[in-house]
Design a protein around this motif. Structure first.
Motif, PDB file in Angstrom:
ATOM      1  N   LYS A  21       0.986  -0.917  -0.211  1.00 13.14           N
ATOM      2  CA  LYS A  21      -0.145  -0.093  -0.059  1.00 13.14           C
ATOM      3  C   LYS A  21       1.035   1.844  -0.526  1.00 13.14           C
ATOM      4  O   LYS A  21       0.276   2.196  -0.393  1.00 13.14           O
ATOM      5  CB  LYS A  21      -0.458  -0.134   0.787  1.00 13.14           C
ATOM      6  CG  LYS A  21      -1.648  -1.115   1.523  1.00 13.14           C
ATOM      7  CD  LYS A  21      -2.039  -0.951   2.463  1.00 13.14           C
ATOM      8  CE  LYS A  21      -1.869  -1.146   3.477  1.00 13.14           C
ATOM      9  NZ  LYS A  21      -0.874  -2.753   3.943  1.00 13.14           N
ATOM     10  N   SER A  22       1.742   1.192   1.007  1.00 16.50           N
ATOM     11  CA  SER A  22       2.799   1.916   0.593  1.00 16.50           C
ATOM     12  C   SER A  22       3.908   2.799  -0.305  1.00 16.50           C
ATOM     13  O   SER A  22       3.595   3.859  -0.955  1.00 16.50           O
ATOM     14  CB  SER A  22       3.226   2.330   2.186  1.00 16.50           C
ATOM     15  OG  SER A  22       3.188   2.246   3.536  1.00 16.50           O
ATOM     16  N   THR A  23       4.412   1.221  -0.119  1.00 20.51           N
ATOM     17  CA  THR A  23       5.085   1.623  -2.021  1.00 20.51           C
ATOM     18  C   THR A  23       4.023   2.224  -3.524  1.00 20.51           C
ATOM     19  O   THR A  23       4.298   2.858  -3.653  1.00 20.51           O
ATOM     20  CB  THR A  23       5.342  -0.032  -2.244  1.00 20.51           C
ATOM     21  OG1 THR A  23       6.062  -0.346  -1.509  1.00 20.51           O
ATOM     22  CG2 THR A  23       6.341   0.130  -3.428  1.00 20.51           C
ATOM     23  N   SER A  34       5.846   8.492   2.212  1.00 13.75           N
ATOM     24  CA  SER A  34       4.952   6.948   3.512  1.00 13.75           C
ATOM     25  C   SER A  34       5.711   6.068   3.403  1.00 13.75           C
ATOM     26  O   SER A  34       6.924   5.670   2.175  1.00 13.75           O
ATOM     27  CB  SER A  34       2.983   6.258   3.184  1.00 13.75           C
ATOM     28  OG  SER A  34       3.142   5.580   4.373  1.00 13.75           O
ATOM     29  N   ILE A  35       6.573   5.059   4.830  1.00 13.15           N
ATOM     30  CA  ILE A  35       7.578   4.518   5.453  1.00 13.15           C
ATOM     31  C   ILE A  35       7.021   2.849   4.403  1.00 13.15           C
ATOM     32  O   ILE A  35       6.256   2.490   4.662  1.00 13.15           O
ATOM     33  CB  ILE A  35       8.453   4.048   6.019  1.00 13.15           C
ATOM     34  CG1 ILE A  35       7.355   4.506   7.401  1.00 13.15           C
ATOM     35  CG2 ILE A  35       9.018   5.861   6.694  1.00 13.15           C
ATOM     36  CD1 ILE A  35       7.783   3.391   9.003  1.00 13.15           C
ATOM     37  N   VAL A  36       8.179   2.074   4.239  1.00 15.58           N
ATOM     38  CA  VAL A  36       8.350   1.025   3.503  1.00 15.58           C
ATOM     39  C   VAL A  36       8.934   0.341   4.334  1.00 15.58           C
ATOM     40  O   VAL A  36      10.188   0.446   4.197  1.00 15.58           O
ATOM     41  CB  VAL A  36       8.470   0.705   1.975  1.00 15.58           C
ATOM     42  CG1 VAL A  36       8.439  -0.609   0.717  1.00 15.58           C
ATOM     43  CG2 VAL A  36       6.994   2.403   1.365  1.00 15.58           C
ATOM     44  N   THR A  42       4.370  -2.360   9.471  1.00 13.26           N
ATOM     45  CA  THR A  42       5.364  -0.761   9.006  1.00 13.26           C
ATOM     46  C   THR A  42       4.194   0.075   9.217  1.00 13.26           C
ATOM     47  O   THR A  42       4.313   1.781   9.861  1.00 13.26           O
ATOM     48  CB  THR A  42       5.629  -0.627   7.849  1.00 13.26           C
ATOM     49  OG1 THR A  42       6.751  -2.127   7.174  1.00 13.26           O
ATOM     50  CG2 THR A  42       6.869   0.216   7.584  1.00 13.26           C
ATOM     51  N   THR A  43       3.112   0.647   8.327  1.00 15.06           N
ATOM     52  CA  THR A  43       2.425   1.740   8.956  1.00 15.06           C
ATOM     53  C   THR A  43       1.183   1.826   9.941  1.00 15.06           C
ATOM     54  O   THR A  43       1.588   0.675  10.180  1.00 15.06           O
ATOM     55  CB  THR A  43       1.619   2.261   7.453  1.00 15.06           C
ATOM     56  OG1 THR A  43       2.610   2.141   6.779  1.00 15.06           O
ATOM     57  CG2 THR A  43       0.949   2.712   7.423  1.00 15.06           C
ATOM     58  N   ARG A  44       1.486   3.018  10.417  1.00 13.30           N
ATOM     59  CA  ARG A  44       0.911   2.574  12.029  1.00 13.30           C
ATOM     60  C   ARG A  44      -0.059   3.767  11.611  1.00 13.30           C
ATOM     61  O   ARG A  44      -0.649   3.680  13.230  1.00 13.30           O
ATOM     62  CB  ARG A  44       1.679   2.485  13.105  1.00 13.30           C
ATOM     63  CG  ARG A  44       2.474   1.362  13.464  1.00 13.30           C
ATOM     64  CD  ARG A  44       3.304   1.538  14.274  1.00 13.30           C
ATOM     65  NE  ARG A  44       4.328   0.549  14.865  1.00 13.30           N
ATOM     66  CZ  ARG A  44       5.619   0.087  15.280  1.00 13.30           C
ATOM     67  NH1 ARG A  44       5.637   1.850  16.111  1.00 13.30           N
ATOM     68  NH2 ARG A  44       6.091  -0.772  15.280  1.00 13.30           N
ATOM     69  N   LEU A  61      -5.550   8.097   1.210  1.00  9.55           N
ATOM     70  CA  LEU A  61      -4.962   7.551   2.601  1.00  9.55           C
ATOM     71  C   LEU A  61      -4.625   6.609   3.247  1.00  9.55           C
ATOM     72  O   LEU A  61      -4.877   5.198   2.421  1.00  9.55           O
ATOM     73  CB  LEU A  61      -5.854   7.207   3.210  1.00  9.55           C
ATOM     74  CG  LEU A  61      -7.446   8.445   2.982  1.00  9.55           C
ATOM     75  CD1 LEU A  61      -8.646   7.951   3.543  1.00  9.55           C
ATOM     76  CD2 LEU A  61      -6.725  10.020   3.658  1.00  9.55           C
ATOM     77  N   ASP A  62      -3.114   6.244   3.275  1.00 14.41           N
ATOM     78  CA  ASP A  62      -2.468   4.564   3.353  1.00 14.41           C
ATOM     79  C   ASP A  62      -3.187   4.476   4.624  1.00 14.41           C
ATOM     80  O   ASP A  62      -2.638   5.222   5.547  1.00 14.41           O
ATOM     81  CB  ASP A  62      -1.171   4.811   3.115  1.00 14.41           C
ATOM     82  CG  ASP A  62       0.104   4.121   3.344  1.00 14.41           C
ATOM     83  OD1 ASP A  62      -0.526   3.273   3.182  1.00 14.41           O
ATOM     84  OD2 ASP A  62       0.756   4.325   3.473  1.00 14.41           O
ATOM     85  N   THR A  63      -3.080   3.532   4.611  1.00 14.40           N
ATOM     86  CA  THR A  63      -3.386   2.543   6.598  1.00 14.40           C
ATOM     87  C   THR A  63      -2.330   2.014   6.438  1.00 14.40           C
ATOM     88  O   THR A  63      -2.339   1.054   6.171  1.00 14.40           O
ATOM     89  CB  THR A  63      -5.262   2.598   5.842  1.00 14.40           C
ATOM     90  OG1 THR A  63      -4.770   0.754   5.081  1.00 14.40           O
ATOM     91  CG2 THR A  63      -5.536   3.619   5.675  1.00 14.40           C
TER      92      THR A  63
HETATM   93 MG   LIG Z   1       2.195   0.522   4.243  1.00 13.55          MG
END
Ligand SMILES: [Mg+2]
Ligand SMILES: Nc1nc2c(ncn2[C@@H]2O[C@H](COP(=O)(O)OP(=O)(O)OP(=O)(O)O)[C@@H](O)[C@H]2O)c(=O)[nH]1
Length: 305
Positions: A21-23, A34-36, A42-44, A61-63
């Motif tokens: 998702k973040s990538t 967003s970090i990967v 990873t995503t909080r 919205l990255d979740t």
């Molecule tokens: Mg993520």
């Protein structure tokens, strides 16, 4: 010919941990927001990434990855997912197509069914990610399976890491949003304050350099953040928080070489992204069961509110 009106809307990127998702968010924006990492969870938080184009504005919205929450931290993470469902014009389910369909995927499909019942006016896409890892003949059965759920308006295979299929996806998103004015200033690409982003980048370097339980049990708090615009210098004092005394030496490393490496990698990346010189002072601290400490968890999220 009439000039097409700019579109505007919210797209929630949801799915299981590690699906990409973040990538995908960073790929769609052409910016790292967003970090990967290759570690799940990873995503909080809910990270807002804004795509501004002549075609319009999309707030992505990255979740956090959808999982069964065992700690208060994880309950909060799942709250961010549900909140994002509620805001979305399009819910985009990201699937790791290189993994077999399992119980976790069934759970996510059920969640999306509920979402559809609650918000019938919204749309749902499924994005079959990581097709670079896939033999071509595996794609068709997967498309058939997802189309059989009768839940998705679009099924899009792509590779977030190579970018294959990403432009087509952006076109589909714009095509499925209504004309409207932008919600966010068009020069912004995130709502995330630099202070929060700095903590995230440090955490990313911890995730990328450690293994086992450490990624799950690490948090990063920024204790002080000073932006000296005249000198183009950002000074950051931060603490890498672990759960147990025994985890400290892993993060610190032999003669401090691990924390030094984490610090250097974070500093170089922050300098490149923020376009400023960065001074970074890193400490390692212990906070037992921080994942259950609502106050601490609230403080970590505070810059995002
Ligand atoms: Mg993520
Ligand atoms: N081969 C391949 N790897 C990918 C692709 N997209 C993402 N990855 C990798 O998958 C891993 C997880 O990526 P993330 O973007 O952090 O996944 P996420 O869904 O945001 O994960 P959480 O935040 O933990 O829920 C990383 O190692 C990525 O490099 C892809 O298209 N192909």
């Amino acid at each position: 010919m009439a000039v097409p009106q700019p579109r505007s809307g919210v797209v929630a990127l949801v799915g299981r941990p590690n699906a990409g998702k973040s990538t995908l968010l960073n790929r769609l924006l052409g910016h790292k927001v967003s970090i990967v990492s290759n570690k799940p969870q990873t995503t909080r938080n809910r990270i807002v990434g804004i795509l501004n184009e002549p075609r319009g504005q999309i707030a992505f919205l990255d979740t956090p990855g959808i999982h069964r929450p065992l700690h208060k931290l994880n309950v909060r993470m799942m709250h961010h997912v549900r909140e994002s469902f509620g805001e979305a014009d399009i819910v985009a389910l990201i699937v790791d197509a290189s993994e077999a369909f399992g119980k976790g995927d069934e759970y996510v499909i059920e969640m999306l069914r509920e979402q559809k019942a609650k918000q019938p006016e919204s749309k749902r896409f499924v994005i079959l990610n990581k097709i670079d890892l896939l033999k071509k003949n595996r794609l068709l059965p997967m498309i058939q399976q997802y189309s059989g759920f009768e839940l998705f308006d679009e099924i899009v295979p792509l590779s977030a890491s190579s970018g294959e299929g990403a432009d087509e996806l952006a076109t589909l998103f714009f095509g499925n949003l209504k004309p409207g004015p932008p919600t966010y200033p068009t020069e912004d690409f995130t709502t995330q304050p630099e202070r929060f982003f700095a903590a995230e980048i440090i955490r990313e370097k911890v995730l990328q350099n450690t293994s086992d339980e450490l990624p799950y049990t690490t948090a990063v708090s920024v204790d002080r953040f000073e932006d000296d615009e005249e000198k183009n210098l950002i000074k950051i004092w931060a603490t890498i928080v672990v759960e147990r005394e025994s985890q400290k030496p892993i993060v610190i490393g032999k003669r401090g070489d691990m924390v030094k490496r984490i610090g250097t990698e974070a500093r170089l990346e922050l300098e490149a992204i923020l376009g400023a010189k960065v001074y970074l002072d890193l400490h390692v601290g212990v906070h037992e069961s921080w994942r259950e400490d609502e106050r601490f968890l609230g403080d970590l999220e505070r810059p995002l509110e």
